[in-house]
Design a protein around this motif. Structure first.
Motif, PDB file in Angstrom:
ATOM      1  N   UNK A 269       9.582   9.207   6.946  1.00  0.00           N
ATOM      2  CA  UNK A 269       9.465  10.085   5.749  1.00  0.00           C
ATOM      3  C   UNK A 269      10.760  11.290   5.574  1.00  0.00           C
TER       4      UNK A 269
ATOM      5  N   UNK B  50      14.294   8.811   4.826  1.00  0.00           N
ATOM      6  CA  UNK B  50      13.849   7.789   3.447  1.00  0.00           C
ATOM      7  C   UNK B  50      14.481   9.243   2.276  1.00  0.00           C
TER       8      UNK B  50
ATOM      9  N   UNK C 230      18.005   5.939   0.019  1.00  0.00           N
ATOM     10  CA  UNK C 230      16.793   5.021  -1.096  1.00  0.00           C
ATOM     11  C   UNK C 230      17.987   4.297  -1.917  1.00  0.00           C
TER      12      UNK C 230
ATOM     13  N   UNK D 169       6.246   2.694   4.778  1.00  0.00           N
ATOM     14  CA  UNK D 169       6.985   2.025   3.255  1.00  0.00           C
ATOM     15  C   UNK D 169       8.199   3.284   2.736  1.00  0.00           C
TER      16      UNK D 169
ATOM     17  N   UNK E 152       9.619   4.786   0.298  1.00  0.00           N
ATOM     18  CA  UNK E 152       9.340   5.332  -1.583  1.00  0.00           C
ATOM     19  C   UNK E 152       7.313   5.609  -1.428  1.00  0.00           C
ATOM     20  N   UNK E 153       7.303   5.980  -2.725  1.00  0.00           N
ATOM     21  CA  UNK E 153       5.559   6.830  -2.469  1.00  0.00           C
ATOM     22  C   UNK E 153       5.303   5.441  -3.137  1.00  0.00           C
ATOM     23  N   UNK E 154       5.425   5.537  -4.719  1.00  0.00           N
ATOM     24  CA  UNK E 154       4.970   5.053  -6.321  1.00  0.00           C
ATOM     25  C   UNK E 154       5.107   3.591  -5.586  1.00  0.00           C
ATOM     26  N   UNK E 155       6.785   3.654  -5.876  1.00  0.00           N
ATOM     27  CA  UNK E 155       7.256   2.213  -6.188  1.00  0.00           C
ATOM     28  C   UNK E 155       7.841   1.760  -4.845  1.00  0.00           C
TER      29      UNK E 155
ATOM     30  N   UNK F 283      10.328   0.422  -1.862  1.00  0.00           N
ATOM     31  CA  UNK F 283      12.077   0.030  -2.284  1.00  0.00           C
ATOM     32  C   UNK F 283      11.801  -1.035  -0.738  1.00  0.00           C
TER      33      UNK F 283
ATOM     34  N   UNK G 242       5.373  10.369  -5.448  1.00  0.00           N
ATOM     35  CA  UNK G 242       6.711   9.378  -6.305  1.00  0.00           C
ATOM     36  C   UNK G 242       6.944  10.371  -8.034  1.00  0.00           C
TER      37      UNK G 242
ATOM     38  N   UNK H  55      -4.891  10.362  -2.542  1.00  0.00           N
ATOM     39  CA  UNK H  55      -3.991   9.617  -2.051  1.00  0.00           C
ATOM     40  C   UNK H  55      -3.429   9.382  -0.651  1.00  0.00           C
TER      41      UNK H  55
ATOM     42  N   UNK I 130       2.408   6.749   0.608  1.00  0.00           N
ATOM     43  CA  UNK I 130       3.203   7.149   0.570  1.00  0.00           C
ATOM     44  C   UNK I 130       3.411   9.129  -0.223  1.00  0.00           C
TER      45      UNK I 130
END
Lengths: 778, 143
Positions: free
Chosen positions: A73, A76, A82, A178, A180-183, A185, B70, B133, B139
């Protein structure tokens, strides 16, 4: 099979042994249980430690995963990182990794970082930190985990995964996070070394720890890890940690010191052992105490009673206390019952052994005992006593003419009469037959006894009445004084006997012993001894008197007669010695002797073809001898003489007066084929009806009738009637005392069967008889 | 009358509880009519599909320090109104998603209702919020 050999062992020990054995078994059980319990306890402890390792290592690896994710974490967090990932700018990414690696590796300390990778969103390697990981390249490290990650679906690609993986003999912990969080990368892969973190288990639990990789390499070992030789006193609990693939990556081992545990276990075992020992001893003592009361003591009492009985029969009838177990109680009851019965039985036996059954007086044995006691007493007190032996006169005639029941009754009355006269303290006894004895303590002198003796004699002067017959029974009394006439019991008896014989002849009815008597009396007495001697010394002889068949005039048989040629006295007639033999019991051997000798000759003649019928006289006493038939049979067999050739002659008196006793013996003899002849027929009081019931084959007319048959008409009538009577009863008739031809011819007229007498021949020696016996036909 | 009593009670309880939990007690419904309720996976799916999705974090700034999804824009519910919404959402039909801490947090409910009143048509409500979440190990970012 007997597990514990208790045969022949005292009961107490045979009880002790099994109880002891049970105790030993109990203690062995405790020991075995303690051992199993110890093993179980140690195994439980080991499993508990394993569980702790499992839980703790799980926690520690979770923490490590968290730390790794935090690192990912952190890496990134910078937007340019990123962006570089998005633009696949490897150099920038690699630069970031290098910087972060050193920062973390140097400063964090909480994790031991080994390598960092960055992957694009399709899991292709984008960049890596410069450290070497042994095997090199991403393709070789934690392949399985990457494969698993690659095959996830949708949103799951965003999840961080971590796990152990083996690489090149070392254990690694990989975390794939991963970017990125929502997307998505790309991914950061953090590779750490878990052993250091896992080693914290040991610190936390206060135990030495050892971590070993899958190929046995030691990854970590506490300094105080026990040496191999100490491992007997420690528990080593191992727990394998596995990768998701199931492959063991490393093994965490903890060493637990069990000194204390062992000590506690030992103490517990000793405690239990002591308790078991005490319990066993208590149970054994209680059991023995119970057994002692219920079994051993009553048994001991029974045993003592038994041994007491063994020592002295007087204890018969004494009871034992009924206590203890049911079985013992029944045993004691049975014992009591038995001893009571035996006691009364013993009393009866004693009565029978020491008492005369007819008169109830003490018998010879008891008299002897009393005499022994009296001798002892007299020796102590320097006193004297008199022994009286009393014999009835003419008793035999009473017995012979009136029968034994009358004789018995006479004896009873005599006993009662004499007993009345005797004093308290005198011992009165029946010695047997018509002989009595008395022991009289003497207070002053010999003269003391005289009045008593005279009273006894006068008591017998009155007639005895039996079945309305007034019988005059005299008595002769012989007296011997202790110790004057003998210091020994036997001498005293003999001398009293001599005095008694003397009394029989001196007309006074009594006689004190005097040693001058001996000579005379002994002469009579010794006849008995001499007769006995004669039997062995062959001074006795068998003579034969021929018996003639009246019809043919030929010898058909012979009567065997006994002759005694006494070396000093010359010929002694049977009338003299037969009564002595009958009185002394010599008659049986004498009879058998005659039978033996005469049958021997008869057998010889038979083998020469000279057939004669042999007649032998049987005394009345012989008919009381149960062994007679068997003895006769033996002698017949011995000399090979058929029983048909033997005739046994019994006087009419005997048959009539003792028919009951004689009957069974006569029947046996008859059954053997032996002829029975009634001798002296006509002199007694025959009941013809009685005669008919007996197995009689022949009657012999008494010679007193035959001798005078030609001169005395009444005798002639008797002879004729007897012949007819005999024939009517189917009996052979023999005439005795045939002395002239005249008489023989008369008998011929009467059809008498057999004739015997001086006319035909006097009794002669076997040799003489053999000569007149018809010679063997060629 | 009863209505007044209820209000008084509600206010009293709110004041009292705020001191204890620093969290307003708002009954969180299962559904908010007019808004589409979604879970974490749907959030990721919708975000991947709709590139113009606006994610609104209705928590107070302190809560956001724990971490945030994010691309989310911080707009606490207390500051949410038609005007502040218009600044971050291009149009009334632009897809917009509200979340806060989780099911016990009523901020996203309040914000969603305000957005509905303001006339936004395409509203997603992430009821589980940051708790869901995080617990699902997706993440998130730190400020």
């Amino acid at each position: 099979m007997q597990l514990i050999p208790t045969q022949g062992m005292p009961l107490r020990r045979s009880l002790w042994l099994p109880i002891l054995a049970m105790g030993v078994v109990a203690i062995a059980l405790v020991l075995v249980t303690a051992h199993i319990y110890r093993d179980l306890t140690i195994e439980n402890r080991r499993q508990a430690i394993q569980q702790v390792i499992q839980i703790k290592s799980g926690e520690l690896l979770l923490k490590l995963a968290d730390d790794s994710r935090s690192l990912a974490s952190e890496i990134q967090r910078k937007p340019d990182f990123r962006n570089a990932v998005d633009q696949a700018d490897q150099a920038v990414v690699a630069g970031h990794l290098e910087e972060q690696f050193h920062r973390y590796f140097n400063t964090a300390g909480v994790i031991r970082l080994r390598k960092l990778y960055v992957l694009d969103r399709n899991y292709h390697l984008l960049a890596e930190s410069s450290q070497q990981l042994g095997g090199g390249g991403l393709g070789k490290v934690c392949v399985a985990m990457l494969d698993q990650a690659r095959h996830r679906s949708g949103a799951h690609h965003l999840k961080t995964i971590s796990g152990l993986c083996a690489a090149n003999g070392t254990a690694l912990f990989a975390t794939l996070a991963p970017i990125g969080s929502l997307q998505l990368h790309g991914f950061i892969m953090v590779i750490t070394e878990p052993s250091q973190n896992l080693a914290a288990i040991g610190r936390e639990l206060g135990m030495p720890v050892k971590i070993v990789s899958s190929n046995g390499g030691v990854l970590f070992q506490s300094p105080n890890w026990p040496a191999a030789r100490d491992q007997t006193e420690v528990i080593i609990a191992e727990y394998p940690l596995k990768a998701d693939t199931g492959e063991t990556v490393l093994t965490v081992a903890l060493a637990n010191d069990i000194h204390v545990l062992e000590r506690e276990l030992l103490r517990a075992r000793n405690g239990v052992l002591t308790a078991a020992g005490i319990a066993t001893a208590l149970v054994a003592l209680l059991t023995l105490f119970g057994l002692q009361r219920s079994l051993l003591n009553p048994l001991h009492r029974l045993l003592q009673k038994m041994q007491g009985l063994e020592r002295d029969r007087k204890h018969l009838g004494e009871q034992v206390a009924v206590t203890g177990n049911r079985e013992i109680r029944s045993l004691a009851q049975a014992f009591n019952q038995m001893t009571t019965e035996l006691g009364s039985l013993y009393g009866k036996l004693e009565e029978m052994a020491f008492r005369d059954s007819l008169t109830g007086l003490p018998n010879r044995s008891l008299l002897n005992e009393h005499m022994g006691q009296m001798i002892n007493q007299c020796n102590r007190e320097n006193a004297r006593f008199a022994l009286l032996i009393m014999d009835l006169d003419r008793f035999k005639q009473i017995n012979d003419s009136l029968g034994h029941p009358v004789g018995d009754s006479v004896l009873q009355q005599v006993a009662a009469r004499l007993n009345e006269i005797l004093r308290q303290g005198d011992v009165f006894s029946r010695l047997g037959g018509d002989e009595f004895a008395a022991l009289l303590p003497i207070a002053n002198g010999i003269d003391d006894t005289l009045p008593l003796v005279k009273r006894l004699l006068s008591a017998m002067g009155k007639p005895i009445v039996v079945e309305q017959n007034a019988l005059h029974v005299g008595i002769s009394i012989g007296i011997a004084i202790y110790p004057d006439d003998g210091a020994q019991r036997e001498d005293l008896m003999r001398h009293a006997d001599v005095a008694m014989y003397h009394a029989k002849h001196n007309q006074r009815g009594f006689s004190f012993y005097d040693h001058t008597l001996d000579k005379n009396s002994l002469a009579l007495l010794t006849l008995e001894a001499e007769l006995l001697q004669a039997l062995t010394e062959e001074t006795l002889q068998v003579y034969f008197q021929p018996k003639i068949a009246v019809a043919t005039g030929e010898i058909c048989g012979a009567e065997a007669l006994l002759r005694w040629h006494h070396p000093q006295r010359g010929w002694v007639g049977p009338d003299e010695f037969i009564p002595i033999a009958e009185d002394t019991g010599l008659i049986a051997p004498l009879t058998y002797w005659v039978l033996d000798r005469s049958l021997a000759h008869c057998g010889d003649w038979l083998r020469e073809g000279r057939l004669i019928n042999l007649a032998v006289n049987l005394s009345a006493r012989c008919l009381h001898d149960e062994a007679l038939p068997l003895e006769v049979r033996k002698l017949l067999d011995k000399h090979a003489v058929p029983p048909e050739q033997l005739t046994l002659e019994i006087t009419e008196n005997v048959i009539m007066h003792d028919a009951k006793r004689a009957h069974s013996i006569l029947v046996q003899l008859d059954a053997m084929g032996i002829s029975i002849s009634v001798d002296d027929f006509g002199t007694g009081h025959s009941s013809l009806a009685y005669l008919k019931r007996l197995p009689v084959d022949e009657i012999k007319i008494d010679k007193s009738f035959v001798l005078e048959v030609m001169n005395n008409p009444s005798d002639a009538t008797i002879v004729r009637a007897t012949v007819e009577l005999g024939h009517n009863l189917g009996l052979r008739v023999v005439a005795e005392g045939v002395e002239t031809e005249e008489i023989f011819n008369y008998l011929k007229q009467l059809n008498c069967d057999v004739s015997q007498g001086y006319f035909h021949g006097r009794p002669m020696t076997p040799e003489q008889f053999s000569e007149i016996l018809r010679p063997v036909q060629a | 009358m009863t209505h007044v009593m209820k209000c008084v009670l509600l206010i009293f309880l709110s004041v009292f509880n705020a001191g204890a939990f620093a969290e307003p007690i708002v009954p969180v419904p299962e559904q908010i009519p007019g808004a589409k309720r979604v879970d974490a996976e749907t959030v990721i799916e919708v975000a991947g599909r709709l590139k113009n999705l606006v994610i609104v974090d209705s928590r107070i700034p302190d809560d956001r320090k724990i971490g945030y999804i994010e691309h989310s824009i911080s707009l606490p519910d207390a500051k949410t109104n038609c005007k502040s919404l218009a600044k971050i959402i291009p149009g009334k039909s632009t897809p917009v998603l509200f979340y806060c801490n989780g099911v016990k947090c009523g901020r996203s409910v309040v914000a969603t209702k305000i957005a509905l009143q303001c006339g936004y048509k395409n509203i997603y409500w992430f009821r589980g919020g940051f708790e869901e979440w995080k617990s699902k190990e997706y993440p998130f970012l730190h400020e």
